[in-house]
Design a protein around this motif. Sequence first.
Motif, PDB file in Angstrom:
ATOM      1  N   ALA A 301       0.826  -1.205   0.000  1.00  0.00           N
ATOM      2  CA  ALA A 301       0.000   0.000   0.000  1.00  0.00           C
ATOM      3  C   ALA A 301       0.861   1.256   0.000  1.00  0.00           C
ATOM      4  O   ALA A 301       0.595   2.223  -0.733  1.00  0.00           O
ATOM      5  CB  ALA A 301      -0.925   0.005   1.218  1.00  0.00           C
ATOM      6  N   GLU A 302       1.924   1.276   0.819  1.00  0.00           N
ATOM      7  CA  GLU A 302       2.806   2.440   0.868  1.00  0.00           C
ATOM      8  C   GLU A 302       3.506   2.650  -0.471  1.00  0.00           C
ATOM      9  O   GLU A 302       3.693   3.781  -0.924  1.00  0.00           O
ATOM     10  CB  GLU A 302       3.850   2.272   1.984  1.00  0.00           C
ATOM     11  CG  GLU A 302       3.283   2.401   3.381  1.00  0.00           C
ATOM     12  CD  GLU A 302       2.758   3.799   3.660  1.00  0.00           C
ATOM     13  OE1 GLU A 302       3.437   4.773   3.322  1.00  0.00           O
ATOM     14  OE2 GLU A 302       1.643   3.904   4.206  1.00  0.00           O
ATOM     15  N   PHE A 303       3.900   1.537  -1.117  1.00  0.00           N
ATOM     16  CA  PHE A 303       4.553   1.656  -2.417  1.00  0.00           C
ATOM     17  C   PHE A 303       3.580   2.179  -3.459  1.00  0.00           C
ATOM     18  O   PHE A 303       3.952   2.962  -4.341  1.00  0.00           O
ATOM     19  CB  PHE A 303       5.122   0.303  -2.848  1.00  0.00           C
ATOM     20  CG  PHE A 303       6.620   0.308  -2.910  1.00  0.00           C
ATOM     21  CD1 PHE A 303       7.273   0.682  -4.065  1.00  0.00           C
ATOM     22  CD2 PHE A 303       7.374  -0.036  -1.799  1.00  0.00           C
ATOM     23  CE1 PHE A 303       8.651   0.710  -4.128  1.00  0.00           C
ATOM     24  CE2 PHE A 303       8.751  -0.014  -1.843  1.00  0.00           C
ATOM     25  CZ  PHE A 303       9.399   0.354  -3.012  1.00  0.00           C
ATOM     26  N   ALA A 304       2.329   1.736  -3.381  1.00  0.00           N
ATOM     27  CA  ALA A 304       1.332   2.229  -4.339  1.00  0.00           C
ATOM     28  C   ALA A 304       1.163   3.737  -4.208  1.00  0.00           C
ATOM     29  O   ALA A 304       1.135   4.471  -5.197  1.00  0.00           O
ATOM     30  CB  ALA A 304      -0.004   1.517  -4.111  1.00  0.00           C
ATOM     31  N   GLN A 305       1.064   4.224  -2.970  1.00  0.00           N
ATOM     32  CA  GLN A 305       0.922   5.659  -2.751  1.00  0.00           C
ATOM     33  C   GLN A 305       2.222   6.389  -3.076  1.00  0.00           C
ATOM     34  O   GLN A 305       2.201   7.505  -3.610  1.00  0.00           O
ATOM     35  CB  GLN A 305       0.515   5.921  -1.302  1.00  0.00           C
ATOM     36  CG  GLN A 305      -0.881   5.398  -0.986  1.00  0.00           C
ATOM     37  CD  GLN A 305      -1.310   5.713   0.441  1.00  0.00           C
ATOM     38  OE1 GLN A 305      -0.500   5.695   1.362  1.00  0.00           O
ATOM     39  NE2 GLN A 305      -2.581   5.995   0.628  1.00  0.00           N
ATOM     40  N   GLY A 306       3.354   5.764  -2.763  1.00  0.00           N
ATOM     41  CA  GLY A 306       4.642   6.379  -3.070  1.00  0.00           C
ATOM     42  C   GLY A 306       4.868   6.532  -4.565  1.00  0.00           C
ATOM     43  O   GLY A 306       5.405   7.554  -5.016  1.00  0.00           O
ATOM     44  N   ARG A 307       4.434   5.533  -5.335  1.00  0.00           N
ATOM     45  CA  ARG A 307       4.579   5.630  -6.797  1.00  0.00           C
ATOM     46  C   ARG A 307       3.729   6.768  -7.346  1.00  0.00           C
ATOM     47  O   ARG A 307       4.158   7.515  -8.241  1.00  0.00           O
ATOM     48  CB  ARG A 307       4.180   4.311  -7.455  1.00  0.00           C
ATOM     49  CG  ARG A 307       5.196   3.195  -7.299  1.00  0.00           C
ATOM     50  CD  ARG A 307       4.885   2.034  -8.234  1.00  0.00           C
ATOM     51  NE  ARG A 307       3.594   1.424  -7.932  1.00  0.00           N
ATOM     52  CZ  ARG A 307       3.420   0.397  -7.125  1.00  0.00           C
ATOM     53  NH1 ARG A 307       4.468  -0.128  -6.492  1.00  0.00           N
ATOM     54  NH2 ARG A 307       2.220  -0.121  -6.916  1.00  0.00           N
ATOM     55  N   ALA A 308       2.518   6.911  -6.812  1.00  0.00           N
ATOM     56  CA  ALA A 308       1.648   8.002  -7.262  1.00  0.00           C
ATOM     57  C   ALA A 308       2.277   9.358  -6.938  1.00  0.00           C
ATOM     58  O   ALA A 308       2.282  10.273  -7.774  1.00  0.00           O
ATOM     59  CB  ALA A 308       0.271   7.879  -6.604  1.00  0.00           C
TER      60      ALA A 308
END
Length: 565
Positions: A301-308
């Motif tokens: 989840a953190e990576f998904a938000q970090g990529r955005a």
Amino acid sequence: MPDGGPTGRHVLRGAITDQRRHVVAASLLGMGHQACEALVPVVVGVIIDDAVAKSSTDTLLRWLLVLAVLFLVLSTCYRTGARITEGVGERAAHRLRLDLGARVLDPRGGADADRLPGALTSIATNDARRVGSAVTVLSYGAAALAALAVSAVALLRISVPLGLLVLLGIPPLLWLGHRISGPLERRSETEQERAAHASGVAADLVAGLRVLKGMGAEPAAVSRYRRTSQDSLSAALRAARSRAGHEGAVLALTGVFIAVIGIVGAYLAMDGRISIGELVAAVGLAQFLLGPFQLLTYVNAEFAQGRASARRIAEVLAAPAAVEPGGAALPTPVAGRLRLRGVTLGTLRGIDLDFTPGTLTGVVTRDPAAARDLLLCLARESDPVEGVIELDGVALTGLDPDDVRRAVLVAAHDADLFETSLLDNVRAGKDAGVAELEPALTASAADDVAGLLPDGVDTVLAERGRSLSGGQRQRVALARALAADRPVLVLHDPTTAVDTVTESRIAARLREVRRGRTTVLVTTSPALLAVTDRVVVLDGGTVTANGRHAELVAGDEAYRAAVLA
């Protein structure tokens, strides 16, 4: 995004690379912590089989000592790793803020195109923090994978079917978790965009609060912000629902997987293929696996938000420059001759102008857009679509923007002040004392402002100088422009909020303090225009009149309407 510019992937990869050593150290410590955690149920199983079942006190004490060492190691690894991990995220976010600050302040400009200042602030804070969090969780992911690996090996030693179940079941679970994170990534990007826009609108409204109150436009402003805030709230709620759905789905899949491990272990124990201690170890490992899986869910989840967020940062870093530096050298010394030949930009249409060195020239236009476009050209914030602007015979497009601004200072009408002393605002970073700045303070009548303040020039001003009146702010901003002592100074409406008596005094002093240097006044103030050597009139994007102020007042009706209305 321009070809070759950084992408979200580049931004995220760069943040990770910058902190590579710390990430590796934190990952190793996290892996040590999780490996020790995974071994705890294994040791408990051994204690049951080798000590409790055989009633061996010595064996029990030895394994309890091993268990104590495991807890000592895992707690030490956790404390040290957590400290390094948090530092990794903070340093990565700090580096991104520095990169964003450097890009926004780049003399070539372009980073702020179509973006409100509040939106840029949101990107430099919230988005940088989220990318920092994505870098932080790398060590968590490594630790979780280490826990799964140790658990799989331990289960293989207990029972090959149990070990294979874990080894073969983990990859599909990780793949499903990644697939489920797609909507979260998209909605997180939308959430950050709406939050940044709301922040920009809020900053815009606060900056213009006095004007809004004066116009009685508070209801319209409140309505505008309410709509923007509602859009931001809706996006945040959609992102929260997506995250909750993502975590719930992954947790459900994980729960089913762990239940299967427990059922298979119980069946093997009932069949006599594993001992009671091994069953306890298997069940303990199955329960322990919930932690690493939850950790991987959090990492995903953190990576998904970090990529955005990384994509949003990349858009700013890759924003095309408004102007590009040339290879020519700045004339030395700068005489201050400005020439415009066929300049076309925005509302300007083939402008031809000459500003003779050492003269004070007025430029009059009733069209704010024409004034803005002229200032953009002279400050080299935008290059003309057609034509050329020369400084002492050298085209501005051939110079570095920084060099241009060291020679030509364009002081905008709405120049901001800073939350520091009046003296610091005037000297603007120069190592100058009151005596050196006295001519600028006197010419702008800012010395009168200082005389009314409790600590004189050392009085600290409020944010953007809001502790001063509009006229006082203008005088301090004018003092700052004069103190810079550039060869060419372009002033845009520097006295619109100043009373007429003070304005007349400033006009007389301005001519004296700028004697021998080129000064351009873009204004309709008759007091300022009266002290100029020449006035140029722009109308319809072209030069329509040229002469002394008194001559134009006497013979040009349009000019009279512009400056005496």
